[in-house]
Design an enzyme around this catalytic site. Structure first.
Site, short mmCIF file in Angstrom:
data_model
loop_
_atom_site.label_atom_id
_atom_site.label_comp_id
_atom_site.label_asym_id
_atom_site.label_seq_id
_atom_site.Cartn_x
_atom_site.Cartn_y
_atom_site.Cartn_z
N LYS A 112 -28.01 -19.63 -24.78
CA LYS A 112 -26.66 -19.04 -24.83
C LYS A 112 -26.72 -17.54 -24.53
CE LYS A 112 -27.31 -18.68 -29.82
NZ LYS A 112 -27.08 -19.36 -31.11
N ARG A 136 -20.16 -22.11 -41.68
CA ARG A 136 -19.78 -21.59 -40.38
C ARG A 136 -19.27 -22.80 -39.60
NH1 ARG A 136 -23.92 -18.33 -36.52
NH2 ARG A 136 -24.62 -20.46 -36.19
N TYR A 154 -24.74 16.23 -24.58
CA TYR A 154 -23.47 16.27 -25.31
C TYR A 154 -23.67 16.75 -26.74
CZ TYR A 154 -20.84 13.61 -21.81
OH TYR A 154 -20.20 13.21 -20.68
N MET A 206 -23.54 7.96 -21.44
CA MET A 206 -23.14 6.65 -20.94
C MET A 206 -24.11 6.12 -19.87
SD MET A 206 -19.61 5.41 -19.10
CE MET A 206 -18.56 5.91 -20.43
C1 LIG Z 1 -28.28 -19.57 -31.67
C2 LIG Z 1 -28.65 -20.80 -32.36
C3 LIG Z 1 -29.99 -21.18 -32.47
C4 LIG Z 1 -31.14 -20.27 -32.10
O1 LIG Z 1 -31.29 -19.32 -33.15
P1 LIG Z 1 -32.40 -18.18 -33.16
O2 LIG Z 1 -32.22 -17.54 -34.49
O3 LIG Z 1 -32.07 -17.26 -32.04
O4 LIG Z 1 -33.71 -18.82 -32.99
C5 LIG Z 1 -30.25 -22.44 -33.00
N1 LIG Z 1 -29.27 -23.24 -33.43
C6 LIG Z 1 -27.95 -22.88 -33.37
C7 LIG Z 1 -26.92 -23.81 -33.88
C8 LIG Z 1 -27.61 -21.65 -32.85
O5 LIG Z 1 -26.32 -21.28 -32.83
#
Ligand SMILES: *Cc1c(COP(=O)(O)O)cnc(C)c1O
Length: 355
Positions: free
Chosen positions: A48, A142, A258, A306
């Protein structure tokens, strides 16, 4: 195009003055190390957020070559990027379907939604069902169904590939880890499924009892060290590098940048580096960051701008305009120095640097 419209047509842009060097070999090595730590469990990969900022087009080939076959993205918009590299049946979408359109897209492409609520499970079943993953919330509050919802006939009718839960405190020595492991173990028998999965990167270091059938590392694939047990096994993956676009001499007593926050206590030779907070080299590196030329350490002077950062060239007087240098970006060290998490340090890396 007519010949009245030729501005820029033939002009190829010159090479950029900043880049993110990504070591694909390190991603592959990190996956293999995590796979070995996962024991008999299979090891998936969270890709992701553009593979946590390192670029999905660099991460996927390395992960595939290492042997990874299961991948997770968060958003539906991230599916195409991953599906360009792997059979879509190996991709799960963590946010799950919020609409009929999401369900139709999942089926058209052939990816698995991760169902996170009764509403998502109902939507998936009403639009035709099919293979999916199911998230159970074991205490994080969550995403995920509550354990007491699993007996619902609609849930029982799902075609679940991976039954999963997610750890809230895996990077800490918390009693919550064992509580979540035990509640996950207790719900496994309640829903028909093919595979089980609990551990993220940090969870892998909690031991064999947390591995179940499949682990799901993310951050550690990309050089993050969420628990000290992993430190020796994980290699740095992402190396921000940029060119020095100007060199100047600063007389003692004058200030830099700055806010005029840095004052030279002696005559200085400084370099202006083409990397700034718009590239994810955030203001927290002001007066704290270090660039490196071989063994020479070149500290950041004053506030990060920046598009630019000023460094002290005293330790490498041979450096001049056009020379490239790297910023220290070893994630565990960088997190300690800046107060940011290793996750933030990676995922904030900006688009100018990634291209
Ligand atoms: C992002 C995520 C992971 C990976 O987590 P890390 O802490 O980056 O290893 C695994 N499972 C779910 C559901 C996630 O959202």
């Amino acid at each position: 195009m007519t010949d009245t419209c030729k501005f820029g047509e033939q002009a190829v842009p010159p090479p950029p003055s900043l880049r993110l060097r990504v070591e694909g070999d390190a991603i592959a090595d990190n996956w293999r190390a995590l796979d070995a730590m996962s024991g008999p469990a299979k090891t998936a990969a969270a890709v992701k957020a553009d593979a946590y900022g390192v670029g999905i087009e660099r991460a996927m080939p390395a992960l595939l070559q290492a042997g990874c076959r299961d991948f997770y993205v968060a958003h539906w918009a991230e599916v195409a990027g991953a599906a360009a590299f792997v059979d879509p049946s190996g991709i799960g979408v963590l946010h799950g379907p919020s609409s009929v359109e999401d369900c139709a897209y999942a089926r058209a492409i052939g990816v698995r939604p991760v169902l996170n609520s009764m509403r998502q499970a109902g939507l998936w079943q009403e639009t035709g069902g099919g293979r999916c993953d199911l998230m159970v919330d074991t205490g994080m509050n969550r995403l995920g169904l509550r354990p007491e919802q699993l007996g619902d006939p609609m849930v029982q009718g799902l075609d679940v590939d991976v039954l999963m839960s997610h750890l809230a405190c895996a990077d800490e020595d918390s009693a919550m880890n064992e509580r979540q492991r035990a509640s996950f173990a207790a719900v496994i028998a309640q829903v028909p499924h093919r595979r089980t999965s609990l551990a993220n990167s940090a969870g892998i270091a909690l031991g064999a009892a947390f591995a179940f059938d499949m682990t799901r590392p993310g951050i550690a694939l990309y050089g993050g060290v969420p628990r000290p047990e992993m430190a020796s096994a994980i290699r740095q993956v992402a190396f921000p590098e940029a060119a020095i676009i100007q060199v100047r001499d600063v007389p003692a007593g004058e200030t830099v940048g700055y806010g005029a926050t840095y004052r030279a206590t002696r005559d200085l030779r400084i370099g202006i580096v083409a990397l700034g907070y718009a590239d994810g080299y955030l203001r927290c590196w002001s007066d704290v960051g270090v660039f490196r030329d071989g063994e020479a350490e070149l500290p950041v002077l004053g506030l990060v701008s920046m598009d630019m950062t000023v460094i002290d060239l005293s330790a490498a007087p041979h450096l001049g305009e056009g020379d490239w240098i790297g910023a220290d970006y070893d994630l565990p060290v960088a997190a300690k120095r800046t107060g940011l998490t290793q996750y933030e340090l990676l995922t904030s890396i900006g688009p100018r640097l990634r291209r």
